[in-house]
Design a protein around this motif. Structure first.
Motif, PDB file in Angstrom:
ATOM      1  N   ALA A   8      42.082  12.872 -66.947  1.00  0.00           N
ATOM      2  CA  ALA A   8      42.575  13.479 -68.189  1.00  0.00           C
ATOM      3  C   ALA A   8      41.715  13.071 -69.382  1.00  0.00           C
ATOM      4  O   ALA A   8      41.643  13.777 -70.374  1.00  0.00           O
ATOM      5  CB  ALA A   8      44.022  13.068 -68.424  1.00  0.00           C
ATOM      6  N   GLN A   9      41.025  11.916 -69.275  1.00  0.00           N
ATOM      7  CA  GLN A   9      40.188  11.423 -70.371  1.00  0.00           C
ATOM      8  C   GLN A   9      38.719  11.775 -70.165  1.00  0.00           C
ATOM      9  O   GLN A   9      37.861  11.284 -70.874  1.00  0.00           O
ATOM     10  CB  GLN A   9      40.322   9.904 -70.477  1.00  0.00           C
ATOM     11  N   GLY A  10      38.387  12.592 -69.188  1.00  0.00           N
ATOM     12  CA  GLY A  10      36.999  12.966 -68.959  1.00  0.00           C
ATOM     13  C   GLY A  10      36.343  12.210 -67.823  1.00  0.00           C
ATOM     14  O   GLY A  10      35.187  12.423 -67.527  1.00  0.00           O
ATOM     15  N   GLY A  11      37.048  11.296 -67.193  1.00  0.00           N
ATOM     16  CA  GLY A  11      36.521  10.591 -66.030  1.00  0.00           C
ATOM     17  C   GLY A  11      35.740   9.343 -66.384  1.00  0.00           C
ATOM     18  O   GLY A  11      35.414   9.086 -67.540  1.00  0.00           O
ATOM     19  N   PRO A  12      35.449   8.535 -65.365  1.00  0.00           N
ATOM     20  CA  PRO A  12      34.714   7.288 -65.575  1.00  0.00           C
ATOM     21  C   PRO A  12      33.238   7.552 -65.815  1.00  0.00           C
ATOM     22  O   PRO A  12      32.721   8.614 -65.455  1.00  0.00           O
ATOM     23  CB  PRO A  12      34.924   6.532 -64.257  1.00  0.00           C
ATOM     24  N   PRO A  13      32.545   6.595 -66.417  1.00  0.00           N
ATOM     25  CA  PRO A  13      31.105   6.755 -66.583  1.00  0.00           C
ATOM     26  C   PRO A  13      30.416   6.703 -65.225  1.00  0.00           C
ATOM     27  O   PRO A  13      30.973   6.163 -64.273  1.00  0.00           O
ATOM     28  CB  PRO A  13      30.717   5.549 -67.446  1.00  0.00           C
ATOM     29  N   PRO A  14      29.211   7.260 -65.103  1.00  0.00           N
ATOM     30  CA  PRO A  14      28.516   7.209 -63.813  1.00  0.00           C
ATOM     31  C   PRO A  14      28.195   5.765 -63.438  1.00  0.00           C
ATOM     32  O   PRO A  14      27.977   4.931 -64.319  1.00  0.00           O
ATOM     33  CB  PRO A  14      27.236   8.017 -64.067  1.00  0.00           C
ATOM     34  N   PRO A  15      28.175   5.466 -62.138  1.00  0.00           N
ATOM     35  CA  PRO A  15      27.886   4.093 -61.721  1.00  0.00           C
ATOM     36  C   PRO A  15      26.439   3.716 -62.018  1.00  0.00           C
ATOM     37  O   PRO A  15      25.560   4.560 -62.086  1.00  0.00           O
ATOM     38  CB  PRO A  15      28.142   4.121 -60.212  1.00  0.00           C
ATOM     39  N   SER A  16      26.239   2.422 -62.228  1.00  0.00           N
ATOM     40  CA  SER A  16      24.884   1.932 -62.431  1.00  0.00           C
ATOM     41  C   SER A  16      24.447   1.209 -61.162  1.00  0.00           C
ATOM     42  O   SER A  16      25.265   0.730 -60.401  1.00  0.00           O
ATOM     43  CB  SER A  16      24.836   0.974 -63.622  1.00  0.00           C
ATOM     44  N   ASP A  17      23.151   1.144 -60.929  1.00  0.00           N
ATOM     45  CA  ASP A  17      22.642   0.414 -59.771  1.00  0.00           C
ATOM     46  C   ASP A  17      22.849  -1.073 -60.007  1.00  0.00           C
ATOM     47  O   ASP A  17      22.805  -1.544 -61.130  1.00  0.00           O
ATOM     48  CB  ASP A  17      21.154   0.687 -59.573  1.00  0.00           C
ATOM     49  N   PHE A  18      23.075  -1.802 -58.929  1.00  0.00           N
ATOM     50  CA  PHE A  18      23.135  -3.254 -59.067  1.00  0.00           C
ATOM     51  C   PHE A  18      22.499  -3.898 -57.851  1.00  0.00           C
ATOM     52  O   PHE A  18      22.428  -3.302 -56.779  1.00  0.00           O
ATOM     53  CB  PHE A  18      24.563  -3.752 -59.316  1.00  0.00           C
ATOM     54  N   ASN A  19      22.011  -5.099 -58.053  1.00  0.00           N
ATOM     55  CA  ASN A  19      21.256  -5.795 -57.023  1.00  0.00           C
ATOM     56  C   ASN A  19      21.917  -7.110 -56.658  1.00  0.00           C
ATOM     57  O   ASN A  19      22.563  -7.745 -57.485  1.00  0.00           O
ATOM     58  CB  ASN A  19      19.834  -6.091 -57.520  1.00  0.00           C
ATOM     59  N   LEU A  20      21.708  -7.533 -55.429  1.00  0.00           N
ATOM     60  CA  LEU A  20      22.112  -8.860 -55.001  1.00  0.00           C
ATOM     61  C   LEU A  20      21.058  -9.847 -55.478  1.00  0.00           C
ATOM     62  O   LEU A  20      19.878  -9.518 -55.551  1.00  0.00           O
ATOM     63  CB  LEU A  20      22.230  -8.898 -53.478  1.00  0.00           C
ATOM     64  N   SER A  21      21.481 -11.072 -55.803  1.00  0.00           N
ATOM     65  CA  SER A  21      20.544 -12.077 -56.322  1.00  0.00           C
ATOM     66  C   SER A  21      20.344 -13.223 -55.341  1.00  0.00           C
ATOM     67  O   SER A  21      19.244 -13.440 -54.851  1.00  0.00           O
ATOM     68  CB  SER A  21      21.037 -12.631 -57.664  1.00  0.00           C
ATOM     69  N   THR A  22      21.414 -13.979 -55.071  1.00  0.00           N
ATOM     70  CA  THR A  22      21.288 -15.127 -54.169  1.00  0.00           C
ATOM     71  C   THR A  22      22.445 -15.155 -53.190  1.00  0.00           C
ATOM     72  O   THR A  22      23.567 -14.808 -53.570  1.00  0.00           O
ATOM     73  CB  THR A  22      21.281 -16.465 -54.941  1.00  0.00           C
TER      74      THR A  22
END
Length: 134
Positions: free
Chosen positions: A25-39
């Protein structure tokens, strides 16, 4: 995949589906961003306790899930079967001692859950090997 993983994912799916109605109803969530594993880094060897897993913070993530399995037989070692998976709200998690064994190659992956987004955003899969004694 063990039955408890399906149960956990089904409960998260139901919760997220319920919350997605309001976001639609509010236009939906923002698009996902990429994320990386670190350790631990991909291909790391001789990893010793404490086993602290870290990854990029994901904008708008409300919680994270982490899964760790053995490479040799694919068995899931975390979350522990029959136990409620932890609610992780930061971009790091320390695995309790006694869960990971010596001289074993593991793979791990993180799921980032955003309000109303189905399915969760998944990281790449990294591998690491524990030290021969700890």
């Amino acid at each position: 995949m063990p039955r408890f993983v399906y149960s956990f994912l089904a409960s998260i799916f139901a919760w997220m589906l319920f919350n997605s109605v309001a976001l639609f109803a509010q236009g939906g969530p923002p698009p996902p961003s990429d994320f990386n594993l670190s350790t631990p880094t991909n291909g790391a060897t001789d990893e010793q306790p404490p086993f602290i897993f870290t990854w990029d913070d994901v904008t708008d993530a409300i919680k994270y899930g982490i899964i760790i399995s053995r490479v040799d037989n694919g068995s899931v070692v975390f979350p522990i079967e029959g136990e409620e998976p932890p609610l992780i709200t930061t971009n790091s998690y320390e695995i309790e001692s006694g869960i990971l064994e010596e001289s074993v190659e593991y793979e791990w992956q993180v799921s980032a859950f955003m309000l109303g987004e189905i399915p969760p955003q998944l990281s790449d899969i990294f591998t690491f090997t524990t030290a021969s004694s700890f």
